[in-house]
Design an enzyme around this catalytic site. Structure first.
Site, short mmCIF file in Angstrom:
data_model
loop_
_atom_site.label_atom_id
_atom_site.label_comp_id
_atom_site.label_asym_id
_atom_site.label_seq_id
_atom_site.Cartn_x
_atom_site.Cartn_y
_atom_site.Cartn_z
N GLU A 183 5.53 9.79 5.22
CA GLU A 183 6.72 9.41 3.99
C GLU A 183 5.76 9.44 2.74
O GLU A 183 5.02 8.82 2.69
CB GLU A 183 6.93 7.80 4.61
CG GLU A 183 8.15 7.50 3.67
CD GLU A 183 7.81 7.11 2.50
OE1 GLU A 183 8.16 7.55 1.49
OE2 GLU A 183 7.47 5.19 2.06
N LYS A 227 -4.96 2.43 9.94
CA LYS A 227 -6.03 2.38 8.78
C LYS A 227 -5.36 1.73 7.80
O LYS A 227 -4.51 2.95 7.07
CB LYS A 227 -6.73 4.05 8.50
CG LYS A 227 -7.79 3.97 7.69
CD LYS A 227 -8.48 5.18 6.98
CE LYS A 227 -7.78 5.33 5.88
NZ LYS A 227 -7.95 3.71 4.78
N GLU A 240 4.99 12.05 -9.94
CA GLU A 240 5.05 10.68 -10.08
C GLU A 240 3.65 10.34 -10.64
O GLU A 240 2.29 10.97 -11.06
CB GLU A 240 4.09 10.57 -8.84
CG GLU A 240 5.05 9.59 -7.82
CD GLU A 240 4.74 9.57 -6.67
OE1 GLU A 240 3.53 10.74 -5.92
OE2 GLU A 240 5.26 8.85 -6.13
N CYS A 275 6.76 4.00 -3.94
CA CYS A 275 6.85 5.56 -3.83
C CYS A 275 8.49 5.84 -4.08
O CYS A 275 8.65 6.83 -4.94
CB CYS A 275 6.42 6.11 -2.30
SG CYS A 275 7.69 4.21 -1.05
N GLY A 308 1.42 7.94 1.79
CA GLY A 308 0.66 8.40 1.37
C GLY A 308 1.44 9.56 -0.03
O GLY A 308 2.46 10.01 0.06
N SER A 309 0.96 9.67 -0.85
CA SER A 309 0.93 10.99 -2.09
C SER A 309 0.86 12.73 -1.19
O SER A 309 0.39 12.58 0.27
CB SER A 309 -1.15 11.45 -2.03
OG SER A 309 -1.62 11.45 -1.48
N GLY A 321 -0.56 13.96 2.54
CA GLY A 321 0.46 14.24 3.90
C GLY A 321 0.49 16.18 3.95
O GLY A 321 0.34 16.43 4.58
P1 NDP Z 1 -3.59 8.54 -0.24
O1 NDP Z 1 -2.41 9.79 0.02
O2 NDP Z 1 -4.36 9.49 -0.75
O3 NDP Z 1 -3.76 7.86 0.16
C1 NDP Z 1 -2.71 6.99 1.40
C2 NDP Z 1 -3.23 7.23 2.27
O4 NDP Z 1 -4.15 8.12 3.20
C3 NDP Z 1 -5.02 5.80 2.47
O5 NDP Z 1 -5.02 5.19 3.61
C4 NDP Z 1 -6.05 6.72 1.79
O6 NDP Z 1 -7.26 6.41 2.96
C5 NDP Z 1 -5.58 7.73 3.16
N1 NDP Z 1 -6.37 9.47 3.27
C6 NDP Z 1 -7.01 8.96 2.53
N2 NDP Z 1 -7.43 10.95 1.88
C7 NDP Z 1 -7.09 11.22 3.64
C8 NDP Z 1 -7.16 12.57 4.13
N3 NDP Z 1 -8.44 13.59 4.04
N4 NDP Z 1 -6.92 12.41 5.45
C9 NDP Z 1 -6.39 10.90 5.59
N5 NDP Z 1 -6.20 10.00 5.40
C10 NDP Z 1 -6.63 9.64 4.22
O7 NDP Z 1 -2.92 7.84 -1.84
P2 NDP Z 1 -3.44 6.92 -2.79
O8 NDP Z 1 -3.55 5.70 -1.99
O9 NDP Z 1 -4.81 7.21 -3.15
O10 NDP Z 1 -2.68 7.54 -3.86
C11 NDP Z 1 -2.60 8.21 -4.67
C12 NDP Z 1 -0.95 8.83 -5.40
O11 NDP Z 1 0.19 9.14 -4.03
C13 NDP Z 1 -0.73 7.38 -5.76
O12 NDP Z 1 -1.00 7.82 -7.21
C14 NDP Z 1 1.41 8.15 -5.21
O13 NDP Z 1 1.14 9.27 -7.02
C15 NDP Z 1 1.59 8.35 -3.94
N6 NDP Z 1 1.36 7.68 -3.29
C16 NDP Z 1 2.64 7.71 -2.64
C17 NDP Z 1 2.67 6.51 -2.07
C18 NDP Z 1 3.95 6.63 -1.16
O14 NDP Z 1 4.31 5.54 -0.57
N7 NDP Z 1 5.18 7.77 -1.22
C19 NDP Z 1 2.10 5.08 -1.75
C20 NDP Z 1 0.87 5.18 -2.22
C21 NDP Z 1 0.20 6.39 -2.87
P3 NDP Z 1 -7.28 5.77 0.93
O15 NDP Z 1 -6.93 4.81 0.74
O16 NDP Z 1 -9.09 4.74 1.90
O17 NDP Z 1 -8.47 6.68 0.21
#
Ligand code: NDP
Length: 770
Positions: free
Chosen positions: A263, A190, A391, A297, A241-242, A246
């Site tokens: 991650e 996804k 962050e 990140c 992601g965040s 996580g």
């Molecule tokens: P998120 O953690 O919200 O999103 C990452 C992925 O998870 C996206 O595909 C998102 O979908 C999906 N997602 C969101 N909610 C859920 C859930 N409950 N269950 C499963 N999957 C889910 O990060 P964001 O992209 O919104 O960014 C928010 C913050 O995260 C940033 O400001 C930053 O601090 C951090 N971040 C860290 C990253 C890293 O590489 N470590 C990368 C990106 C963000 P969708 O985007 O479609 O909502």
């Protein structure tokens, strides 16, 4: 204008990349792109509007996949998995090579689309994101080819659910899909809601490359789609992601048996010593925090600068910031592009506006209207200020000073995160002394943001666990060929017998190198199979766990050499061997079996084996395609607790202890509850064997009472749940408190897996050459 003047003024013209190639691809799909399931694009709905953040224009419409649609994609992956695995490594390698070649062929389409969709400068998507993504597929084609010989004892996990963020859409896809496919898994991926475009082009490329239907499935949607994928019948979730999401995923997968790698976020230090090449370090910062608008990140977002050079450094940095060009991401002259979405922009603005500490400097460079934010530096912050800890995920650098290397390390490690770190010094001795001390999965010396498919990437603490890339990344997409049987539960014997004499034989806990009475003051009678009273074992509680972990954190075992650890393990082995008959009798009396002597001999052998490994379980120097060495160093994971199995009361205690100690970890052992007395006896062997205080602690009592507290303890990095699925679930349900690793053990003779579980790879990058 004469060239000399141009060099002086750095005047430039625009150099826009043609966007038509991407718009044409979208138009060919009628502007609406459905999810990619079972080798074809499903009919699309216009649920999600995918926009170009630089202009706000709509690029395409996509489906917000429902739970049922996610289920359908998972079923397609499930149906395809056996044949994909059976096809064998070499056949999979051909498909991965084909993917890499086709991505290379469509590199321009991918780069332009990435910049249109995400807002990142075309220089970055063209020269970094897309080439690295392609390299990932080439590299993992090799791993697929080699799997039958190099990883003959490992097999695929099955179906992997993969969830990726918006900051490196195609690169994150490559990091997830390439190793999964190489090891024989099928995937449902996804992409992020903001940036699904290149994933859909990749889907198109899968069809062209001959990826069998169902092997790669891509479901579009938002967080609800991600949550549905987490709940679906998959064997693994790989998430980037965040930290907050996580954490939710770790809770949602607790007790499900799904493998998990996370991650997550970071607040990575960028340390500049007073002997650094200042201009290079300033230029490095441009890559560290303004690369991808700081939405990285592992961005070097926390500048720690030696006090003696701070003013000079900040002045040069501000001058460089003023020269950064912000604007149209498709302009090849642009340094800083658009923020991914107005919502992200608002978050950055809100965090900076809420800050009242230090001095804020915005680059004096024209900032276009819309989703753009100027490069920003905030100096004079204290380590505890919010912006030093949280962050921002935008082009905002925060800065503080230090006076000594020790202070630099202390400030650097003062973070809940542990993803990456950068250090600048011309003194290689200092660099190699500091790098191991930094709590981070990746350390760059005199460089920053170097990545390669051969080198592992990933974090520690609340930056998550698991590595992506290299041999270490393959662990996360494969499992031992022989599944581990569920450990049998043993019911304690009951009885009413009295002790043979009047002497109080209540054993004690072993905490911080001392025999310790249990905090609660309670103990339980332990009976043999004929109901005879064998002794009393203390009942540990939450406070005893806290004391044990405190002793672990203070013991310094991780700083010892493998040579020393080997000597102590050998000594333990000798001392246990010398008491074989005593331990054998105790085992036989507790279990009613006659295998005690055999078990003691096996435990002695385990101690000798892990003593032997202590100075031989080594890292690697990675073969990366640039003028740099990437050292994959094995580091201890930190404070471990183990719920020991009932099956072999002594062997089940000694094996996790020996593996943990061999790899430089301290451990708190929660002994088998029905057979605890062999563990309390073993504490005397520890006392006699020069094991430093706190390195091994032994607790007894019902494991079910201890498990929740182990899961929730913020000081424990890892819990080894070796006594069955029920308690594993208890621990996993609470492990998200500090994003703890939970591991369920390996076969007794699978030494590699035990040693792997005790270590994590830290990649230290050192570029060379003038
Ligand atoms: P998120 O953690 O919200 O999103 C990452 C992925 O998870 C996206 O595909 C998102 O979908 C999906 N997602 C969101 N909610 C859920 C859930 N409950 N269950 C499963 N999957 C889910 O990060 P964001 O992209 O919104 O960014 C928010 C913050 O995260 C940033 O400001 C930053 O601090 C951090 N971040 C860290 C990253 C890293 O590489 N470590 C990368 C990106 C963000 P969708 O985007 O479609 O909502």
């Amino acid at each position: 204008m004469p060239i000399e003047t141009i060099f002086d003024t750095m005047e430039y013209g625009t150099a826009p990349e043609d966007r038509s190639i991407a718009l044409q691809w979208i138009a060919n799909h009628g502007g609406l792109i459905g999810p990619y399931v079972n080798g074809a694009f499903a009919p699309a709905r216009d649920d999600l509007t995918i926009r170009n953040p630089a202009t706000g224009e709509k690029l395409a419409g996509m489906t917000l996949c429902t739970k049922d649609e996610v289920t359908e994609a998972v079923q397609s992956a499930r149906a395809a998995q056996p044949d994909w695995q059976k096809a064998g490594g070499p056949a999979r390698a051909r498909v991965l090579y084909a993917l890499a070649r086709l991505m290379q062929k469509h590199a321009r389409l991918l780069a332009v689309t990435e910049s249109l969709d995400n807002g990142k400068p075309i220089r970055e998507s063209r020269d970094i994101d897309i080439p690295l993504a392609i390299r990932h597929f080439y590299h993992h084609a090799g791993h697929a080819q080699l799997m039958p010989s190099a990883l003959s004892d490992r097999v695929a996990l099955g179906v992997c659910g993969q969830i990726i963020p918006w900051n490196f859409p195609l690169l994150m896809l490559a990091w997830k899909i390439a190793p999964a496919l190489a090891m024989g898994n099928t995937v449902v991926l996804k992409p992020a809601e903001y940036t699904p475009m290149t994933a859909m082009i990749f889907a198109d490329i899968c069809s062209q490359a001959g990826v069998p239907p169902g092997v790669v499935n891509i479901v579009t949607g938002d967080g609800s789609t991600g949550a549905a994928l987490v709940d679906a019948s998959v064997d693994k979730i790989a998430f980037t992601g965040s930290t907050s999401v996580g954490r939710q995923i770790q809770e949602a997968t607790a007790g499900s048996g799904k493998s998990l790698t996370l991650e997550l976020g970071g607040k990575s230090p960028y340390i500049v010593f007073d002997d650094a090449d200042i201009d290079s370090a300033v230029e490095g910062l441009v890559d560290a925090i303004w690369f991808n608008q700081g939405q990285v990140c592992c961005a070097g977002s926390r500048l720690l600068i030696h006090e003696a050079i701070a003013d000079d450094f900040h002045n040069r940095l501000k001058a460089r910031m003023d020269k950064l060009r912000i604007g149209d991401p498709l302009d090849k002259s642009i340094d800083v592009g658009a923020i991914v979405d107005p919502i992200q922009l608002q978050q950055i603005q809100a965090l900076v506006q809420a800050n009242t500490a230090g001095q804020t400097y915005h680059a004096q460079t024209p900032v276009p209207e819309g989703c753009f934010y100027p490069p920003t530096l905030i100096t004079g912050l204290h380590p505890a200020d919010t912006l030093m800890q949280e962050e921002i995920f935008g082009p905002v650098l925060v800065s503080t000073t230090f006076r000594t290397p020790a202070e630099a390390v202390e400030i650097a490690n003062n973070s809940k995160y542990g993803l990456a770190a950068t250090l600048w010094t011309e003194n290689i001795n200092l660099a190699l002394e500091i790098a191991p001390k930094l709590v981070a999965g990746v350390v760059w010396v005199n460089a920053t943001n170097l990545f390669d498919a051969a080198a592992g990437f990933g974090g520690t603490r609340e930056s998550g666990f698991g590595r992506e890339g290299g041999w270490e990344g393959l662990q996360a997409y494969s499992k031992p060929r022989q599944p581990l049987p569920e450990p049998a539960q043993v019911t304690p014997f009951t009885g009413q017998g009295a002790a043979a004499d009047d002497i109080d034989r209540t054993a004690k806990l072993f905490i911080g190198g001392k025999q310790a009475r249990p905090d609660g003051g309670y103990s339980q009678a332990i009976f043999g199979p004929k109901g005879q009273l064998l002794g009393h074992a203390p009942i540990a509680n939450r406070k005893d766990i806290r004391n044990a972990v405190q002793a672990q954190l203070a013991c310094g075992w991780g700083k010892t050499t493998g040579h020393l650890r080997a000597q102590i393990l050998y000594y333990l082995a000798e001392n246990l061997a010398a008491q074989t008959s005593r331990f054998a009798e105790r085992l036989d009396a507790m279990t009613g079996l006659t295998t005690g002597a055999e078990e003691v001999r096996a435990a002695v052998d385990v101690l000798f084996t892990y003593a032997a490994w202590a100075d031989k379980f080594e890292g690697r120097a990675k073969s990366v395609p640039m003028r740099a060495v990437a050292l994959a160093m094995r580091e201890p994971v930190g404070a471990i607790a183990a719920l020991c199995s009932d099956q072999h009361p002594l062997l089940g205690l000694v094996t996790p202890m020996a593996a943990a100690l061999s790899t430089g970890n301290s451990i708190t052992l929660c002994a088998s509850a029905p057979f605890p007395l062999v563990a309390t006896d073993f504490s005397h062997i520890l006392e006699a064997s020069d094991v430093p205080a706190g390195v091994v602690n032994i607790l007894t009592g019902p494991q079910a009472d201890l498990a929740p507290h182990l899961g929730a303890h913020m000081g424990l990095e890892t819990v080894w749940c070796l006594s069955g699925a029920e308690l594993t679930q208890e621990v996993q349900a609470r492990a998200s408190s500090n994003i703890k690793r939970v591991w369920q053990g390996a076969a007794q003779d699978d030494h590699d897996s035990w040693l792997d579980a005790g270590t994590e790879i830290k990649t230290i990058w050192i570029p060379y050459g003038e």
